[in-house]
Design a protein around this motif. Structure first.
Motif, PDB file in Angstrom:
ATOM      1  N   THR A  16      -0.430  50.946  56.400  1.00 40.71           N
ATOM      2  CA  THR A  16       0.508  50.186  55.570  1.00 40.71           C
ATOM      3  C   THR A  16       0.231  50.377  54.082  1.00 40.71           C
ATOM      4  N   SER A  62       5.695  49.870  64.202  1.00 41.05           N
ATOM      5  CA  SER A  62       6.818  50.262  63.340  1.00 41.05           C
ATOM      6  C   SER A  62       6.516  50.040  61.857  1.00 41.05           C
ATOM      7  N   ALA A  63       5.301  49.590  61.538  1.00 41.94           N
ATOM      8  CA  ALA A  63       4.957  49.295  60.141  1.00 41.94           C
ATOM      9  C   ALA A  63       4.819  50.580  59.326  1.00 41.94           C
ATOM     10  N   THR A  64       5.295  50.508  58.088  1.00 46.38           N
ATOM     11  CA  THR A  64       5.177  51.625  57.151  1.00 46.38           C
ATOM     12  C   THR A  64       4.794  51.060  55.784  1.00 46.38           C
ATOM     13  N   GLU A 117       7.547  49.011  54.103  1.00 47.58           N
ATOM     14  CA  GLU A 117       8.008  47.784  54.752  1.00 47.58           C
ATOM     15  C   GLU A 117       8.093  46.633  53.741  1.00 47.58           C
ATOM     16  N   ILE A 143       9.074  41.181  56.065  1.00 42.99           N
ATOM     17  CA  ILE A 143       8.786  41.617  57.433  1.00 42.99           C
ATOM     18  C   ILE A 143       7.294  41.509  57.711  1.00 42.99           C
TER      19      ILE A 143
END
Length: 167
Positions: free
Chosen positions: A36, A90-92, A95, A99
């Motif tokens: 992240t 699905s974390a980037t 983000e 979220i």
């Protein structure tokens, strides 16, 4: 014999849940540094939001216990926590904060439910054991319950570290 199976099941659920929770915590800094890209500040934010959500979730879990029963409340807590953890896939780095914080709220809420519900199941399990055997083994059962928790807290960083080292 049926009551022993219930106690063993409770211990197994507690062991598995706490092991998973502490593994999640053990990889947090690594994950937020490299995936992240939030680093220590992201871990601090995540921890703060999770803990505030845990505190805020207590009344909701008490309500769920009274309405749905312990088994269903525990299943719900495990699902909330598990799905929130799976959502990290699905974390980037791009983000949005909302979220990230929503995920932290779900994790804290699920964690609270797991701890509260399993803890409320212990006295009931002890009482059923007394009724079946006529002897109180509350100290032994509570000690095993706490021991399983401590074992999970001790083993998960070791296992996580070994897995990360081998990767």
């Amino acid at each position: 014999e049926f009551r022993r199976v219930l106690f063993r099941s409770l211990l197994l659920v507690k062991l598995t849940a706490i092991f998973g929770i502490t593994c999640h915590g053990a990889v947090g800094l690594f994950f937020h540094a490299y995936i992240t890209e939030r680093g220590p500040a992201g871990v601090a934010l995540l921890g703060t939001v999770q803990h505030l959500a845990s505190i805020g979730a207590v009344p909701a879990w008490r309500w769920a216990l009274s309405r749905a029963g312990k088994r269903n409340a525990l299943i719900a807590a495990l699902l909330v926590y598990g799905l929130a953890c799976l959502s990290w896939m699905s974390a980037t780095p791009a983000e949005p904060d909302w979220i990230f914080n929503l995920r932290a709220i779900a994790i804290g809420t699920g964690f609270c439910g797991i701890v509260l519900v399993t803890t409320t199941m212990l006295p009931e399990t002890i009482q059923e054991d007394v009724e079946q055997h006529g002897v109180s083994r509350a100290g032994t059962m509570a000690g095993l319950f706490a021991g399983v928790e401590k074992t999970s807290f001790a083993l998960s960083p070791l296992v996580t570290g070994l897995l990360l080292s081998s990767a």
